[in-house]
Scaffold this active site. Structure first.
Site, PDB file in Angstrom:
ATOM      1  N   ASP A 197       0.867  -1.172   0.000  1.00  0.00           N
ATOM      2  CA  ASP A 197       0.000   0.000   0.000  1.00  0.00           C
ATOM      3  C   ASP A 197       0.909   1.229   0.000  1.00  0.00           C
ATOM      4  OD1 ASP A 197      -1.444   2.213   0.721  1.00  0.00           O
ATOM      5  OD2 ASP A 197      -2.386   1.330   2.482  1.00  0.00           O
ATOM      6  N   GLN A 200       0.900   6.551   1.060  1.00  0.00           N
ATOM      7  CA  GLN A 200       1.641   7.638   1.712  1.00  0.00           C
ATOM      8  C   GLN A 200       3.068   7.750   1.188  1.00  0.00           C
ATOM      9  OE1 GLN A 200       0.394   9.858   3.727  1.00  0.00           O
ATOM     10  NE2 GLN A 200      -1.578   8.902   4.199  1.00  0.00           N
ATOM     11  N   LYS A 223      -3.400  12.327  -3.028  1.00  0.00           N
ATOM     12  CA  LYS A 223      -2.394  12.649  -2.002  1.00  0.00           C
ATOM     13  C   LYS A 223      -1.101  13.157  -2.650  1.00  0.00           C
ATOM     14  CE  LYS A 223      -3.983   9.001   1.131  1.00  0.00           C
ATOM     15  NZ  LYS A 223      -4.799   9.699   2.121  1.00  0.00           N
TER      16      LYS A 223
HETATM   17  N1  C6P Z   1      -5.314   7.943   4.415  1.00  0.00           N
HETATM   18  C1  C6P Z   1      -5.281   9.774   5.999  1.00  0.00           C
HETATM   19  O1  C6P Z   1      -5.679  10.851   6.425  1.00  0.00           O
HETATM   20  P1  C6P Z   1      -7.877   6.461  -0.311  1.00  0.00           P
HETATM   21  O2  C6P Z   1      -8.847   7.034   0.663  1.00  0.00           O
HETATM   22  O3  C6P Z   1      -8.405   5.219  -0.953  1.00  0.00           O
HETATM   23  O4  C6P Z   1      -7.335   7.450  -1.273  1.00  0.00           O
HETATM   24  O5  C6P Z   1      -6.589   6.038   0.553  1.00  0.00           O
HETATM   25  C2  C6P Z   1      -6.723   5.099   1.576  1.00  0.00           C
HETATM   26  C3  C6P Z   1      -5.435   4.932   2.295  1.00  0.00           C
HETATM   27  C4  C6P Z   1      -4.774   3.733   2.196  1.00  0.00           C
HETATM   28  N2  C6P Z   1      -3.588   3.537   2.792  1.00  0.00           N
HETATM   29  C5  C6P Z   1      -2.989   4.500   3.495  1.00  0.00           C
HETATM   30  C6  C6P Z   1      -1.660   4.230   4.113  1.00  0.00           C
HETATM   31  C7  C6P Z   1      -3.621   5.740   3.635  1.00  0.00           C
HETATM   32  O6  C6P Z   1      -3.023   6.695   4.342  1.00  0.00           O
HETATM   33  C8  C6P Z   1      -4.883   5.959   3.046  1.00  0.00           C
HETATM   34  C9  C6P Z   1      -5.613   7.267   3.228  1.00  0.00           C
HETATM   35  C10 C6P Z   1      -5.844   9.255   4.703  1.00  0.00           C
HETATM   36  O7  C6P Z   1      -4.433   9.114   6.585  1.00  0.00           O
HETATM   37  C11 C6P Z   1      -7.332   9.312   4.667  1.00  0.00           C
HETATM   38  S1  C6P Z   1      -8.075   8.249   5.860  1.00  0.00           S
END
Ligand code: C6P
Length: 403
Positions: A197, A200, A223
């Site tokens: 994943d 980040q 992001k």
């Molecule tokens: N974290 C945070 O504020 P999406 O929502 O599908 O674009 O990303 C999900 C996701 C998956 N893995 C990690 C490590 C993430 O940080 C995130 C999204 C945001 O930390 C929103 S909860």
């Protein structure tokens, strides 16, 4: 060194005349440069058409632009083959795609799925759902108190039953950059597939997919300066070819009769229906922008801000910092004595400061820390040390109000 003042001029949100406006929540979603906003609006203004099916000029242009972004992703992340870049709606969708399309076919009652206690809910819940459907079981690499993973060889974690290991490249709570090289190597050793994943990580550091040699890698556009509604999944060709589609509909088919259908080639087999065309094109502009600044420069700037932030926040005796890892991205989780993080976020907001407060979609981490929520600040290329000074001052002011 980054010329942050010039960079900020490219982001309309910092030029609205709202002062102070201190955005410290890029780990949640980043701000967008004008070039990304323009790329999206130019598509709608001047060549809005569906892709892969319109035989007229603007349709061909839209198709070329969309497919061009696949090549940009390949170059940006050194992906061996453009066709293994799949556009999804988000990291969440990318991970669900693997869980359903790979997991349902390859997991059974003898299988174990190995995750870590550090995962975002989107790298836990899809696996819980697929584990229930396939009767497979879940195991978790333990989290240590300093916010790292305990990857010591451990017979009860890894076995011949381990079929898939999925961990985050960088934690959204602690910022920990995990040693995914060794996670991927361990997966290979046990004959399991590796899923990373990268939500980040990709916005903040050089990621080389060919070098990592993982089986799947997922991330989100929003992001990394791109629009919401676009994510990417990169997969290994043979796995993607063996997998059944995740969703059925237009575009993902080769032939359809009333009785049965055959599938389009990878990656289109996994892009059912009209895709998020504008968002993908916006992601292309975001990649261009990041490349024009330089991902290594962005990374160094992040590290600089992280060290400054840790230094400043640790001087306040009322602040508890969570995690203490050497190799980390620009994310700082903390709490302030006697102030609920939600109250803190609301009070900081009155000073024009945006931070995240809550469980960060990582409740197992909160359980490990023995809290229900934390405050969290995160930095990106448009942040300055003065943003951190403003934050520190506002925290002190809020603490005086609550004292
Ligand atoms: N974290 C945070 O504020 P999406 O929502 O599908 O674009 O990303 C999900 C996701 C998956 N893995 C990690 C490590 C993430 O940080 C995130 C999204 C945001 O930390 C929103 S909860």
């Amino acid at each position: 060194m980054l010329d942050v003042q010039s960079i900020r001029k490219n982001f309309p949100i910092f030029n609205r005349g709202k002062n102070p406006f201190v955005y410290l929540d890029s780990a949640s979603t980043s701000q967008k440069p004008q070039s990304v906003i323009d790329a999206v609006s130019t598509y709608y203004n001047s060549y809005a058409a569906n892709i892969h099916r319109a035989l007229y000029t603007i349709g061909e242009k839209a198709t070329d632009k969309y497919e061009g972004v696949r090549k940009k992703v390949k170059i940006f992340l050194n992906v061996p083959d453009t066709h293994t870049v799949i556009f999804t709606g988000s990291t969440t969708e990318s991970l669900n795609l693997i869980a359903y399309a790979w997991g349902q076919k390859n997991l059974n009652a003898d299988s174990e799925i190995l995750l870590s206690e550090m995962e975002h809910h989107s790298n836990i819940v899809p696996w819980q759902l697929v584990a229930e459907k396939t009767q497979s079981s879940l195991q978790f690499i333990p989290l240590t108190d300093d916010g790292t993973l305990d990857l010591e060889p451990n017979d009860s974690l890894y076995s011949k039953r381990t079929k898939l290991i999925s961990v985050c490249h960088q934690s959204n709570v602690f910022g920990t950059v995990n040693p995914i090289d060794s996670v991927i190597a361990t997966a290979k050793e046990w004959g399991a597939i590796s899923v990373i994943d990268g939500a980040q990580a990709v916005p903040h550091m050089k990621v080389d997919i060919a070098k990592l040699d993982c089986d799947f890698y997922a991330f989100s556009g929003h992001k990394m300066l791109g629009p919401t509604g676009v994510g990417v999944l990169i997969g290994r060709t043979d796995l993607l070819e063996e997998m059944d589609p995740f969703m059925g509909g237009g575009e993902m088919i080769d032939k359809v009769t009333l009785e049965k259908s055959t599938w389009n080639k990878v990656p289109w087999k996994f892009e059912a229906g009209t895709p998020n065309i504008a968002q993908v094109i916006g992601l292309g502009a975001a990649l261009d922008y990041i490349q024009s600044v330089g991902i290594d420069k962005i990374h160094n700037h992040d590290v600089d801000l992280l060290n400054y932030g840790l230094d400043i926040l640790s001087q306040n005796k009322d602040i508890t910092l969570f995690g203490n890892t050497q190799n980390r991205g620009a994310v700082i989780p903390f709490n302030v004595k006697n102030i609920h993080p939600h109250d803190l976020a609301k009070f900081l907001d009155t000073d024009g400061i945006c931070i995240r407060a809550g469980h960060h979609c990582a409740q197992p981490i909160m359980n490990h820390l023995g809290v229900t929520a934390t405050a969290r600040v995160s930095f990106y290329l448009y942040n300055t040390k003065s943003d951190i000074d403003v934050l520190a001052e506002s925290i002190e002011k809020t603490a005086r109000i609550f004292a």
